[in-house]
Design a protein around this motif. Sequence first.
Motif, mmCIF file in Angstrom:
data_model
loop_
_atom_site.group_PDB
_atom_site.id
_atom_site.type_symbol
_atom_site.label_atom_id
_atom_site.label_comp_id
_atom_site.label_asym_id
_atom_site.label_seq_id
_atom_site.Cartn_x
_atom_site.Cartn_y
_atom_site.Cartn_z
ATOM 1 N N THR A 156 0.829 -1.204 0.000
ATOM 2 C CA THR A 156 0.000 0.000 0.000
ATOM 3 C C THR A 156 0.861 1.251 0.000
ATOM 4 O O THR A 156 0.617 2.197 -0.765
ATOM 5 N N ALA A 157 1.889 1.267 0.839
ATOM 6 C CA ALA A 157 2.776 2.426 0.918
ATOM 7 C C ALA A 157 3.549 2.610 -0.378
ATOM 8 O O ALA A 157 3.740 3.753 -0.843
ATOM 9 N N THR A 158 3.999 1.523 -0.967
ATOM 10 C CA THR A 158 4.757 1.606 -2.215
ATOM 11 C C THR A 158 3.903 2.191 -3.331
ATOM 12 O O THR A 158 4.369 3.029 -4.117
ATOM 13 N N ARG A 159 2.645 1.773 -3.404
ATOM 14 C CA ARG A 159 1.739 2.345 -4.408
ATOM 15 C C ARG A 159 1.492 3.823 -4.134
ATOM 16 O O ARG A 159 1.404 4.632 -5.064
ATOM 17 N N LEU A 160 1.406 4.183 -2.878
ATOM 18 C CA LEU A 160 1.111 5.563 -2.502
ATOM 19 C C LEU A 160 2.205 6.523 -2.967
ATOM 20 O O LEU A 160 1.924 7.650 -3.382
ATOM 21 N N VAL A 161 3.458 6.080 -2.912
ATOM 22 C CA VAL A 161 4.569 6.968 -3.265
ATOM 23 C C VAL A 161 5.088 6.721 -4.677
ATOM 24 O O VAL A 161 6.114 7.293 -5.074
ATOM 25 N N ALA A 162 4.398 5.909 -5.465
ATOM 26 C CA ALA A 162 4.927 5.490 -6.769
ATOM 27 C C ALA A 162 5.192 6.665 -7.700
ATOM 28 O O ALA A 162 6.232 6.709 -8.380
ATOM 29 N N LYS A 163 4.305 7.639 -7.761
ATOM 30 C CA LYS A 163 4.499 8.769 -8.677
ATOM 31 C C LYS A 163 5.688 9.620 -8.252
ATOM 32 O O LYS A 163 6.462 10.084 -9.099
ATOM 33 N N ALA A 164 5.845 9.832 -6.947
ATOM 34 C CA ALA A 164 6.987 10.600 -6.462
ATOM 35 C C ALA A 164 8.288 9.862 -6.741
ATOM 36 O O ALA A 164 9.287 10.463 -7.160
ATOM 37 N N ALA A 165 8.287 8.555 -6.533
ATOM 38 C CA ALA A 165 9.489 7.761 -6.767
ATOM 39 C C ALA A 165 9.869 7.754 -8.244
ATOM 40 O O ALA A 165 11.054 7.667 -8.582
ATOM 41 N N ALA A 166 8.882 7.844 -9.116
ATOM 42 C CA ALA A 166 9.144 7.800 -10.556
ATOM 43 C C ALA A 166 9.699 9.117 -11.092
ATOM 44 O O ALA A 166 10.301 9.134 -12.169
ATOM 45 N N ASP A 167 9.515 10.208 -10.358
ATOM 46 C CA ASP A 167 9.983 11.524 -10.810
ATOM 47 C C ASP A 167 10.576 12.281 -9.628
ATOM 48 O O ASP A 167 9.982 13.227 -9.113
ATOM 49 N N PRO A 168 11.755 11.867 -9.168
ATOM 50 C CA PRO A 168 12.342 12.460 -7.965
ATOM 51 C C PRO A 168 12.568 13.967 -8.055
ATOM 52 O O PRO A 168 12.386 14.676 -7.058
ATOM 53 N N GLN A 169 12.960 14.468 -9.221
ATOM 54 C CA GLN A 169 13.214 15.907 -9.339
ATOM 55 C C GLN A 169 11.949 16.704 -9.078
ATOM 56 O O GLN A 169 11.971 17.709 -8.358
ATOM 57 N N LEU A 170 10.844 16.283 -9.660
ATOM 58 C CA LEU A 170 9.576 16.969 -9.427
ATOM 59 C C LEU A 170 9.131 16.801 -7.981
ATOM 60 O O LEU A 170 8.674 17.760 -7.344
ATOM 61 N N ALA A 171 9.262 15.579 -7.450
ATOM 62 C CA ALA A 171 8.840 15.327 -6.070
ATOM 63 C C ALA A 171 9.577 16.221 -5.090
ATOM 64 O O ALA A 171 8.980 16.764 -4.152
ATOM 65 N N ARG A 172 10.874 16.402 -5.297
ATOM 66 C CA ARG A 172 11.667 17.245 -4.397
ATOM 67 C C ARG A 172 11.232 18.704 -4.489
ATOM 68 O O ARG A 172 11.191 19.410 -3.465
ATOM 69 N N ARG A 173 10.905 19.171 -5.668
ATOM 70 C CA ARG A 173 10.488 20.566 -5.808
ATOM 71 C C ARG A 173 9.111 20.802 -5.203
ATOM 72 O O ARG A 173 8.876 21.824 -4.548
ATOM 73 N N ILE A 174 8.209 19.861 -5.403
ATOM 74 C CA ILE A 174 6.881 20.011 -4.805
ATOM 75 C C ILE A 174 6.970 19.921 -3.281
ATOM 76 O O ILE A 174 6.308 20.686 -2.561
ATOM 77 N N LYS A 175 7.781 19.002 -2.768
ATOM 78 C CA LYS A 175 7.927 18.875 -1.319
ATOM 79 C C LYS A 175 8.497 20.173 -0.729
ATOM 80 O O LYS A 175 8.056 20.637 0.336
ATOM 81 N N ASN A 176 9.456 20.785 -1.405
ATOM 82 C CA ASN A 176 10.028 22.031 -0.916
ATOM 83 C C ASN A 176 8.970 23.134 -0.880
ATOM 84 O O ASN A 176 8.886 23.897 0.097
ATOM 85 N N SER A 177 8.152 23.217 -1.914
ATOM 86 C CA SER A 177 7.087 24.214 -1.939
ATOM 87 C C SER A 177 6.093 23.981 -0.810
ATOM 88 O O SER A 177 5.645 24.925 -0.142
ATOM 89 N N ALA A 178 5.731 22.721 -0.588
ATOM 90 C CA ALA A 178 4.804 22.401 0.497
ATOM 91 C C ALA A 178 5.379 22.797 1.850
ATOM 92 O O ALA A 178 4.671 23.333 2.715
ATOM 93 N N THR A 179 6.672 22.535 2.041
ATOM 94 C CA THR A 179 7.321 22.887 3.303
ATOM 95 C C THR A 179 7.277 24.386 3.539
ATOM 96 O O THR A 179 6.983 24.859 4.646
ATOM 97 N N LEU A 180 7.551 25.167 2.500
ATOM 98 C CA LEU A 180 7.550 26.620 2.626
ATOM 99 C C LEU A 180 6.150 27.172 2.869
ATOM 100 O O LEU A 180 5.954 28.094 3.670
ATOM 101 N N GLU A 181 5.170 26.593 2.196
ATOM 102 C CA GLU A 181 3.813 27.133 2.266
ATOM 103 C C GLU A 181 3.050 26.695 3.510
ATOM 104 O O GLU A 181 2.165 27.411 3.991
ATOM 105 N N LEU A 182 3.375 25.513 4.025
ATOM 106 C CA LEU A 182 2.581 24.929 5.104
ATOM 107 C C LEU A 182 3.314 24.900 6.440
ATOM 108 O O LEU A 182 2.920 24.188 7.348
ATOM 109 N N ALA A 183 4.362 25.692 6.572
ATOM 110 C CA ALA A 183 5.155 25.691 7.807
ATOM 111 C C ALA A 183 4.281 26.060 9.006
ATOM 112 O O ALA A 183 3.408 26.922 8.901
ATOM 113 N N PRO A 184 4.499 25.409 10.175
ATOM 114 C CA PRO A 184 3.720 25.735 11.376
ATOM 115 C C PRO A 184 4.060 27.121 11.896
ATOM 116 O O PRO A 184 5.108 27.685 11.587
#
Length: 259
Positions: free
Chosen positions: A195-223
């Motif tokens: 289940t977990a592997t399927r959940l992260v499959a798109k991020a794992a397939a495109d690490p460059q995009l995943a890292r950029r989206i994760k960085n944006s989420a971190t900046l926008e959603l900081a506590p």
Amino acid sequence: MTEEPPAITTVQDGIARLTLNNPRRKNAITLEMAALIGDFCALVHDDDTIGAVLVDSAGGYFCSGADTRDLAASSADPAAPESVERISAVYGAFVQIGQLPVPSVSLVAGGAVGAGLNLALATDLMLVTPDAVLDSGFVARGIHPGGGHLSLLGRAAGYQHAIALGVLGAALSGAEAVRRGLAWDLAEPHTMLDTATRLVAKAAADPQLARRIKNSATLELAPAVPWAAAVEIERGMQMWSLARKGRQGWDRNPAKPAV
């Protein structure tokens, strides 16, 4: 025979997997394990072919918290530099998990208590077994939460849940945690990894995009209060509670879970 390390790293198809491997102590976080978690996080930062992280455990129990032997040693003299260093090493491990540049999922089977719950909450999403026990654990031990615990609870599920679990000592089953929004979804133990592997499959397939989206989420959603500040806010009060408890306080009921 060579003894296995207390944390095992594997990397496959863009997914880095960290497996806690201290099942005899319900995967309590030792100093050696904390160091290996730090090494794992460094690997993920440095390897830009990694697009997602999974954190799971051996032995059917996610993590019972910091090793009580280390907590007992720190309680003897909480103000001593080595005591602060010991506690900080454990908490620093899951702070690093929370600062990973890729999306992360924890696979919580059995239970997550105290610092073990912190570790699970440090990931971006939690998968839990229906009967898993999610327990703050600090109040039951008579010590103040540490490692930004209240901030993590509030970030995941809001103010009332942070108070109920972190201050009042309530515990949730996996099913309750999903219903209340503390965890993402339920999975049976034998299907959890798939289940977990399927959940992260798109991020794992495109690490460059995943890292950029994760960085944006971190900046926008900081506590509102940065996690590092939350760690410092709690540190003094936790060291005070360790001093109050003293080393001998850890010998009274060894059957209780670690935190």
